[in-house]
Design a protein around this motif. Structure first.
Motif, mmCIF file in Angstrom:
data_model
loop_
_atom_site.group_PDB
_atom_site.id
_atom_site.type_symbol
_atom_site.label_atom_id
_atom_site.label_comp_id
_atom_site.label_asym_id
_atom_site.label_seq_id
_atom_site.Cartn_x
_atom_site.Cartn_y
_atom_site.Cartn_z
ATOM 1 N N GLU A 178 7.046 8.653 17.444
ATOM 2 C CA GLU A 178 7.671 8.630 16.122
ATOM 3 C C GLU A 178 6.828 9.386 15.102
ATOM 4 O O GLU A 178 7.361 10.016 14.182
ATOM 5 C CB GLU A 178 7.895 7.186 15.682
ATOM 6 N N MET A 179 5.517 9.319 15.242
ATOM 7 C CA MET A 179 4.647 10.066 14.339
ATOM 8 C C MET A 179 4.885 11.565 14.493
ATOM 9 O O MET A 179 5.004 12.303 13.505
ATOM 10 C CB MET A 179 3.190 9.730 14.640
ATOM 11 N N GLN A 180 4.979 12.032 15.733
ATOM 12 C CA GLN A 180 5.235 13.456 15.973
ATOM 13 C C GLN A 180 6.605 13.851 15.440
ATOM 14 O O GLN A 180 6.759 14.915 14.823
ATOM 15 C CB GLN A 180 5.133 13.751 17.469
ATOM 16 N N HIS A 181 7.603 13.001 15.684
ATOM 17 C CA HIS A 181 8.951 13.299 15.191
ATOM 18 C C HIS A 181 8.970 13.343 13.663
ATOM 19 O O HIS A 181 9.601 14.234 13.064
ATOM 20 C CB HIS A 181 9.927 12.241 15.700
ATOM 21 N N GLY A 182 8.289 12.399 13.017
ATOM 22 C CA GLY A 182 8.241 12.385 11.554
ATOM 23 C C GLY A 182 7.608 13.640 10.991
ATOM 24 O O GLY A 182 8.091 14.206 10.006
ATOM 25 N N ARG A 183 6.543 14.101 11.620
ATOM 26 C CA ARG A 183 5.898 15.336 11.171
ATOM 27 C C ARG A 183 6.827 16.540 11.349
ATOM 28 O O ARG A 183 6.905 17.417 10.481
ATOM 29 C CB ARG A 183 4.596 15.558 11.946
ATOM 30 N N GLN A 184 7.517 16.589 12.483
ATOM 31 C CA GLN A 184 8.424 17.710 12.732
ATOM 32 C C GLN A 184 9.546 17.754 11.703
ATOM 33 O O GLN A 184 9.883 18.827 11.186
ATOM 34 C CB GLN A 184 9.000 17.602 14.144
ATOM 35 N N VAL A 185 10.126 16.602 11.409
ATOM 36 C CA VAL A 185 11.204 16.550 10.412
ATOM 37 C C VAL A 185 10.689 16.982 9.042
ATOM 38 O O VAL A 185 11.345 17.743 8.319
ATOM 39 C CB VAL A 185 11.796 15.126 10.336
ATOM 40 N N PHE A 186 9.499 16.537 8.705
ATOM 41 C CA PHE A 186 8.932 16.882 7.398
ATOM 42 C C PHE A 186 8.703 18.382 7.278
ATOM 43 O O PHE A 186 9.107 19.016 6.298
ATOM 44 C CB PHE A 186 7.632 16.121 7.183
ATOM 45 N N PHE A 187 8.056 18.984 8.270
ATOM 46 C CA PHE A 187 7.762 20.417 8.190
ATOM 47 C C PHE A 187 9.036 21.251 8.263
ATOM 48 O O PHE A 187 9.113 22.330 7.658
ATOM 49 C CB PHE A 187 6.786 20.816 9.292
ATOM 50 N N LYS A 188 10.048 20.766 8.979
ATOM 51 C CA LYS A 188 11.328 21.460 8.986
ATOM 52 C C LYS A 188 11.939 21.446 7.591
ATOM 53 O O LYS A 188 12.502 22.452 7.131
ATOM 54 C CB LYS A 188 12.276 20.801 9.987
ATOM 55 N N SER A 189 11.831 20.319 6.899
ATOM 56 C CA SER A 189 12.322 20.233 5.522
ATOM 57 C C SER A 189 11.550 21.176 4.610
ATOM 58 O O SER A 189 12.125 21.827 3.732
ATOM 59 C CB SER A 189 12.194 18.790 5.011
ATOM 60 N N MET A 190 10.235 21.268 4.824
ATOM 61 C CA MET A 190 9.424 22.174 4.018
ATOM 62 C C MET A 190 9.831 23.629 4.246
ATOM 63 O O MET A 190 9.922 24.423 3.305
ATOM 64 C CB MET A 190 7.942 21.994 4.363
ATOM 65 N N ILE A 199 5.661 5.015 9.222
ATOM 66 C CA ILE A 199 5.878 4.754 10.649
ATOM 67 C C ILE A 199 5.123 3.492 11.077
ATOM 68 O O ILE A 199 5.637 2.676 11.846
ATOM 69 C CB ILE A 199 5.456 5.968 11.480
ATOM 70 N N LYS A 200 3.910 3.314 10.571
ATOM 71 C CA LYS A 200 3.178 2.074 10.871
ATOM 72 C C LYS A 200 3.958 0.856 10.377
ATOM 73 O O LYS A 200 4.022 -0.168 11.061
ATOM 74 C CB LYS A 200 1.805 2.115 10.207
ATOM 75 N N LEU A 201 4.539 0.995 9.193
ATOM 76 C CA LEU A 201 5.328 -0.112 8.650
ATOM 77 C C LEU A 201 6.539 -0.393 9.533
ATOM 78 O O LEU A 201 6.853 -1.569 9.814
ATOM 79 C CB LEU A 201 5.772 0.223 7.226
ATOM 80 N N MET A 202 7.245 0.651 9.979
ATOM 81 C CA MET A 202 8.416 0.449 10.824
ATOM 82 C C MET A 202 8.028 -0.210 12.151
ATOM 83 O O MET A 202 8.745 -1.081 12.652
ATOM 84 C CB MET A 202 9.104 1.790 11.091
ATOM 85 N N ARG A 217 0.832 -1.209 0.000
ATOM 86 C CA ARG A 217 0.000 0.000 0.000
ATOM 87 C C ARG A 217 0.863 1.254 0.000
ATOM 88 O O ARG A 217 0.582 2.219 -0.720
ATOM 89 C CB ARG A 217 -0.911 -0.010 1.223
ATOM 90 N N LEU A 218 1.937 1.231 0.805
ATOM 91 C CA LEU A 218 2.850 2.375 0.845
ATOM 92 C C LEU A 218 3.521 2.574 -0.509
ATOM 93 O O LEU A 218 3.664 3.708 -0.975
ATOM 94 C CB LEU A 218 3.897 2.151 1.929
ATOM 95 N N SER A 219 3.919 1.496 -1.151
ATOM 96 C CA SER A 219 4.551 1.587 -2.467
ATOM 97 C C SER A 219 3.583 2.175 -3.496
ATOM 98 O O SER A 219 3.950 3.040 -4.299
ATOM 99 C CB SER A 219 5.025 0.205 -2.912
ATOM 100 N N THR A 220 2.339 1.703 -3.462
ATOM 101 C CA THR A 220 1.326 2.206 -4.406
ATOM 102 C C THR A 220 1.033 3.682 -4.174
ATOM 103 O O THR A 220 0.968 4.482 -5.118
ATOM 104 C CB THR A 220 0.032 1.390 -4.271
#
Length: 282
Positions: free
Chosen positions: A257-269, A235-238, A123-126
């Motif tokens: 991990e979900m919160q950390h992933g969001r923070q990293v993403f928005f920092k990249s944005m 994150i669910k997959l990990m 599903r993630l790949s698709t």
């Protein structure tokens, strides 16, 4: 069917036949039966042990394969986000490290993982492929406006060079001591045209940069909408992979991990948007 009297005679004959067998033979037969039964039980127990050992060996081999495949999951998921970021064509990532393609890694995970984990990986790949297609189309207006702005910048540089050349010729003509009125008039006409052309190119470049900024903001909104679900799936997959490898997982760890992933993403944005702002006001 035999008559009753014949049946009785047969039974009597059978009884007499067994009665003639010596007790020693009966003992041997019983002993042989016991040995055969013991051998059968031993063979059955050995077969069960071999099956258990084979199952344990297969389990250990599968676990070793899973560990090897699952180790490539974190960098592949990071590469997935990096590929989406690359669509904007602004930030240059360090591509010196060899990282497997996200789709290839997810396919390997689906081949060796448990059913639920395999479904999650596919599903993630698709969804990642669909996000790439959608964001590629969304970022194209920004790339076009950016290319137009670069073209007008180069045209403005050429117009500036032409204007500088005309001004230099005007100065030489005036300093020659015998300036030609017609020559000065022609140079003045050329100067005005070059100045108007330069102003036009500057204005068009500014308009393209403003348009590119608007298109990029629209692209960022689309990227957030497309990427946040991918981060959640990743994150669910990990968490599932850790669980399959016997590592402890809980809801609190998932939320962290979900919160950390969001923070990293928005920092990249934010970093990507600041790079664009720097280019726009350069």
């Amino acid at each position: 069917k035999l008559p009753i009297f014949l049946q009785r005679n047969v039974m009597e004959e059978v009884y007499e036949f067994f009665a003639t067998i010596p007790p020693v033979v009966w003992g041997a037969l019983i002993a042989l039966s016991g040995v055969m039964y013991g051998d059968w039980r031993s063979a059955r127990r050995m077969d069960q042990q071999n099956k258990f050992a084979a199952a344990e060996s297969d389990k250990s081999r599968l676990l070793a394969i899973r560990k090897e495949v699952y180790l490539s999951a974190p960098p592949a998921l990071q590469e997935m986000q990096g590929k989406l970021m690359d669509l904007a064509g602004i930030a240059e990532r360090d591509k010196s490290k060899v990282v497997a393609e996200p789709g290839e890694t997810l396919s390997k995970i689906a081949m060796v993982a448990a059913t639920e984990t395999a479904i999650l990986a596919m599903r993630l790949s698709t969804d990642f492929g669909a996000a790439q297609v959608s964001l590629t189309a969304k970022v194209q207006p920004f790339l076009d406006a950016k290319a137009d702005a670069e073209r007008f910048r180069k045209a403005a540089e050429q117009a500036q060079q032409d204007l500088d050349r005309i001004l230099s010729e005007q100065r030489k003509e005036l300093e020659s001591g015998t300036p030609s009125r017609d020559r000065i008039a022609a140079l003045e006409t050329s100067r005005r045209f070059a100045a108007e052309t330069l102003d036009k190119f500057h204005l068009q470049r500014i308009q393209c940069l403003e348009q590119s900024e608007q298109d990029f903001a629209s692209f960022l909104r689309e990227m957030v909408e497309q990427t946040i679900p991918l981060i959640e799936l990743g994150i669910k997959l990990m968490v599932r992979l850790r669980w399959e490898l016997g590592q402890e997982t809980d809801e609190a760890m998932y939320l962290r991990e979900m919160q950390h992933g969001r923070q990293v993403f928005f920092k990249s944005m934010d970093s990507l948007f600041m790079l664009l702002k720097g280019e726009t006001h350069a």
